[in-house]
Design a protein around this motif. Structure first.
Motif, PDB file in Angstrom:
ATOM      1  N   THR A 147       0.830  -1.195   0.000  1.00  0.00           N
ATOM      2  CA  THR A 147       0.000   0.000   0.000  1.00  0.00           C
ATOM      3  C   THR A 147       0.868   1.250   0.000  1.00  0.00           C
ATOM      4  O   THR A 147       2.040   1.210   0.370  1.00  0.00           O
ATOM      5  CB  THR A 147      -0.899   0.031   1.249  1.00  0.00           C
ATOM      6  OG1 THR A 147      -0.047  -0.035   2.402  1.00  0.00           O
ATOM      7  CG2 THR A 147      -1.864  -1.141   1.267  1.00  0.00           C
ATOM      8  N   PRO A 148       0.276   2.359  -0.388  1.00  0.00           N
ATOM      9  CA  PRO A 148       1.029   3.612  -0.406  1.00  0.00           C
ATOM     10  C   PRO A 148       1.252   4.132   1.015  1.00  0.00           C
ATOM     11  O   PRO A 148       0.456   3.852   1.907  1.00  0.00           O
ATOM     12  CB  PRO A 148       0.113   4.552  -1.193  1.00  0.00           C
ATOM     13  CG  PRO A 148      -1.258   4.034  -0.948  1.00  0.00           C
ATOM     14  CD  PRO A 148      -1.097   2.539  -0.883  1.00  0.00           C
ATOM     15  N   ILE A 206       1.536  14.805  -3.141  1.00  0.00           N
ATOM     16  CA  ILE A 206       2.509  13.807  -3.591  1.00  0.00           C
ATOM     17  C   ILE A 206       1.781  12.816  -4.502  1.00  0.00           C
ATOM     18  O   ILE A 206       0.748  12.254  -4.097  1.00  0.00           O
ATOM     19  CB  ILE A 206       3.080  13.028  -2.373  1.00  0.00           C
ATOM     20  CG1 ILE A 206       3.853  13.961  -1.440  1.00  0.00           C
ATOM     21  CG2 ILE A 206       3.989  11.874  -2.823  1.00  0.00           C
ATOM     22  CD1 ILE A 206       5.146  14.474  -1.996  1.00  0.00           C
ATOM     23  N   ASN A 207       2.301  12.610  -5.707  1.00  0.00           N
ATOM     24  CA  ASN A 207       1.616  11.656  -6.583  1.00  0.00           C
ATOM     25  C   ASN A 207       1.923  10.211  -6.164  1.00  0.00           C
ATOM     26  O   ASN A 207       2.911   9.933  -5.501  1.00  0.00           O
ATOM     27  CB  ASN A 207       1.923  11.902  -8.064  1.00  0.00           C
ATOM     28  CG  ASN A 207       3.398  11.862  -8.413  1.00  0.00           C
ATOM     29  OD1 ASN A 207       4.190  12.681  -7.918  1.00  0.00           O
ATOM     30  ND2 ASN A 207       3.784  10.914  -9.234  1.00  0.00           N
ATOM     31  N   ASN A 208       1.045   9.332  -6.571  1.00  0.00           N
ATOM     32  CA  ASN A 208       1.070   7.939  -6.115  1.00  0.00           C
ATOM     33  C   ASN A 208       2.400   7.213  -6.267  1.00  0.00           C
ATOM     34  O   ASN A 208       2.757   6.393  -5.421  1.00  0.00           O
ATOM     35  CB  ASN A 208      -0.013   7.123  -6.854  1.00  0.00           C
ATOM     36  CG  ASN A 208      -1.390   7.400  -6.299  1.00  0.00           C
ATOM     37  OD1 ASN A 208      -1.552   7.859  -5.168  1.00  0.00           O
ATOM     38  ND2 ASN A 208      -2.413   7.119  -7.093  1.00  0.00           N
ATOM     39  N   PHE A 209       3.121   7.469  -7.337  1.00  0.00           N
ATOM     40  CA  PHE A 209       4.380   6.755  -7.573  1.00  0.00           C
ATOM     41  C   PHE A 209       5.282   6.818  -6.350  1.00  0.00           C
ATOM     42  O   PHE A 209       5.826   5.803  -5.897  1.00  0.00           O
ATOM     43  CB  PHE A 209       5.107   7.344  -8.783  1.00  0.00           C
ATOM     44  CG  PHE A 209       6.470   6.745  -9.017  1.00  0.00           C
ATOM     45  CD1 PHE A 209       7.622   7.473  -8.737  1.00  0.00           C
ATOM     46  CD2 PHE A 209       6.601   5.438  -9.489  1.00  0.00           C
ATOM     47  CE1 PHE A 209       8.884   6.906  -8.942  1.00  0.00           C
ATOM     48  CE2 PHE A 209       7.858   4.872  -9.693  1.00  0.00           C
ATOM     49  CZ  PHE A 209       9.003   5.601  -9.421  1.00  0.00           C
ATOM     50  N   TRP A 210       5.439   8.011  -5.786  1.00  0.00           N
ATOM     51  CA  TRP A 210       6.321   8.168  -4.636  1.00  0.00           C
ATOM     52  C   TRP A 210       5.759   7.502  -3.397  1.00  0.00           C
ATOM     53  O   TRP A 210       6.507   6.930  -2.589  1.00  0.00           O
ATOM     54  CB  TRP A 210       6.588   9.658  -4.371  1.00  0.00           C
ATOM     55  CG  TRP A 210       7.142  10.346  -5.589  1.00  0.00           C
ATOM     56  CD1 TRP A 210       6.496  11.235  -6.400  1.00  0.00           C
ATOM     57  CD2 TRP A 210       8.435  10.141  -6.165  1.00  0.00           C
ATOM     58  NE1 TRP A 210       7.314  11.602  -7.440  1.00  0.00           N
ATOM     59  CE2 TRP A 210       8.502  10.959  -7.321  1.00  0.00           C
ATOM     60  CE3 TRP A 210       9.540   9.366  -5.811  1.00  0.00           C
ATOM     61  CZ2 TRP A 210       9.636  11.011  -8.128  1.00  0.00           C
ATOM     62  CZ3 TRP A 210      10.678   9.422  -6.614  1.00  0.00           C
ATOM     63  CH2 TRP A 210      10.710  10.239  -7.768  1.00  0.00           C
ATOM     64  N   LYS A 211       4.455   7.535  -3.274  1.00  0.00           N
ATOM     65  CA  LYS A 211       3.835   6.954  -2.084  1.00  0.00           C
ATOM     66  C   LYS A 211       3.941   5.425  -2.068  1.00  0.00           C
ATOM     67  O   LYS A 211       3.999   4.800  -1.009  1.00  0.00           O
ATOM     68  CB  LYS A 211       2.381   7.419  -1.979  1.00  0.00           C
ATOM     69  CG  LYS A 211       2.282   8.929  -1.700  1.00  0.00           C
ATOM     70  CD  LYS A 211       0.910   9.335  -1.170  1.00  0.00           C
ATOM     71  CE  LYS A 211      -0.136   9.391  -2.265  1.00  0.00           C
ATOM     72  NZ  LYS A 211      -1.417   9.974  -1.742  1.00  0.00           N
TER      73      LYS A 211
END
Lengths: 140, 140, 140, 140, 140, 140
Positions: free
Chosen positions: C15-16, C42-47
């Motif tokens: 999960t993010p 923060i966009n999902n990729f980093w999360k």
């Protein structure tokens, strides 16, 4: 280095297994390849793959079954194989399966048409992905 | 947002161009697609590509030529297209060209054989590269 | 399951990591991302990447350096990123870098031209390989 | 073997078509290539593609249109082409389009930045897929 | 449409073959899969592949052999499988082999390290190709 | 041409940077590579990458971290690297990381098993995509 197998001290074999050097198990597979193809030589792919006899046995068995008699004719099967090989950029495979296709009747015009389709498909594949095109209901 | 094209303030169009909303140029291409295929609908790929009419015109022209009459029969051409699309993992293309192949006569057995070849070729392509197999003189 | 990280009994986190749940180290990186981009989210990729803080730190550091000031202008850098993402079929990346390109000024026409080049290059790349074209001396 | 085309008994032509040996149709295309590029020679890609004049005609027409004048400047178009060629591993294309990019002004620093972006994008593309990152609403 | 197989008028079967609907041959393979894995269910991959029993039989046989006992431990084998699946962008495979890896003991840290290697390798692979790096003599 | 860097009039450097010709910054990185590996030579990849010192610094830093001590053992890390390199068809990388794997203990049997897994995964990856297999709930 083990002269027969090319095995280095680190344990990897990086040379082809020639018929004369092959174990009885590998020779039996080589014999089957030649018998199936009605030829008297083994192309390099099998001789390099033979470094691991399990892989040689399994892959030859798969290829014999998949490229054998079926509802698709032999030339069509070979054209599909070439198309995939081009898409993956495998130089050896393009050469060997291209030779196989020509042996099964592929003409220069058919080769040109094959290239045209492979090139165009590689293009439209990317465009469809780039545009995130949803699958039409009619195609499901 | 421009209702007709879906153009956002940032300048990109991310929606399909429906026939009713299309410019005369795009409609002409849609008409040609339907006439060539003897259908009354346009699949999504063309409607999304139409965001750039130059691309729509050029790609349709290419596809019509490449997938038209030739020395390879229509079904074989479609099978090659599907094989490339699977190799590239284009979900839309697999669906649309798969439907096309079935419309041109691909049976369930042929589909199974196609999958077998594509799967095996993707395997042996990697093996040949991994083993750095040199091209046999006989294949040149 | 660990509510904060989504870690299952088998040890993998799927999960993010939301800002509110992040460790001080991860928050610091999130803060730097937002400061560098002048955004508040923060966009999902980093999360998702943050499941492994080492990866988050290293990749953000790389991206900041590579996509930062240079001799290529920011939009050109983003167009290159989109081109690669399309070629690799990464749906998330096409969406996120496409949005980034539009934010940096990419117009609808530029997007169409980008697609045209990416599509054509994917085509000619395969043709050159299929034909085993030797590199011209003048290009060395 | 047909000396002019290199056509073997199996029907495939595996050699380049030199200007001196080309049909009037092919020569006309060669002339257009040289006129468009203001050069006096034809690079190998076209000479091998010319084995099928339909492919030569269509691909040259596409390339001339796609890489011609547009809203993206010529160097940017070439950088995108190189980026795709690197991602696909086409050695010939990397060499020819790299030479083209240098001729259009690409400096050593720009080349280094291009490599950095292509390398990083190939990395993050895989990470986004591996983590199955969902597309952010803001990117739609 | 044939309710049991989902076969459409065009001849393609696009649905999974459930145990209850399977032929004796397919059921025997399903039984072997469950026995080998000590589970009581069949994952979707096999149920869709079963549309062509030849493919199901051959691929299961290959997988059982390749992923079975060997000199590489089971977890390492699974990590390699995941690495390839990520590189190829197969979402289903990443999920199924990822689950398999976790079942064989992959921790969150190991998963993070795996992602790091796969990402970096995808990057350096492109850089080596872009720079046309010659193979060092010492590596031959 | 600048003898030291190989820079041509067009601005691109296409030659390796030898230790003797390297700037202090590059030499420092070369020293670190040799110290980390306990060797007295630099393989070609770094010497070509060094044309852009930023790339050399960043990639070496990443590799040192990613391939350094972790929860996965060194040989496993190398096997994963080889698996990705084979899948991407990078001949240089297959050679260099293959040599690295052998140096870290990879035996001939392990190499054969690695090839078997990489080959099979490349096959099943395509089959799963071709059949559009939905991810099982149990894998989420």
């Amino acid at each position: 280095m083990n002269e027969r197998t090319g095995e280095t001290a680190t344990g990897a074999s990086l040379t082809p297994i020639e018929y004369a050097d092959a174990s009885p198990e590998v020779r039996a597979i080589y014999d089957d390849i030649m018998a199936s193809r009605n030829t008297d030589w083994i192309n390099n792919f099998w001789k390099y793959l033979a470094q691991d006899p399990h892989n040689l046995r399994r892959i030859w068995s798969d290829l014999k079954e998949v490229m054998g008699a079926g509802t698709l004719d032999p030339l069509t099967k070979e054209l599909i194989y070439v198309a995939v090989s081009i898409t993956n950029g495998c130089r050896y495979c393009i050469a060997s399966h291209g030779a196989s296709a020509r042996a099964k009747g592929m003409t220069a015009e058919q080769h040109g048409e094959l290239l045209a389709i492979v090139g165009l498909a590689n293009q439209t594949n990317r465009l469809a992905v780039a545009l995130d095109v949803p699958v039409d209901d009619r195609f499901r």
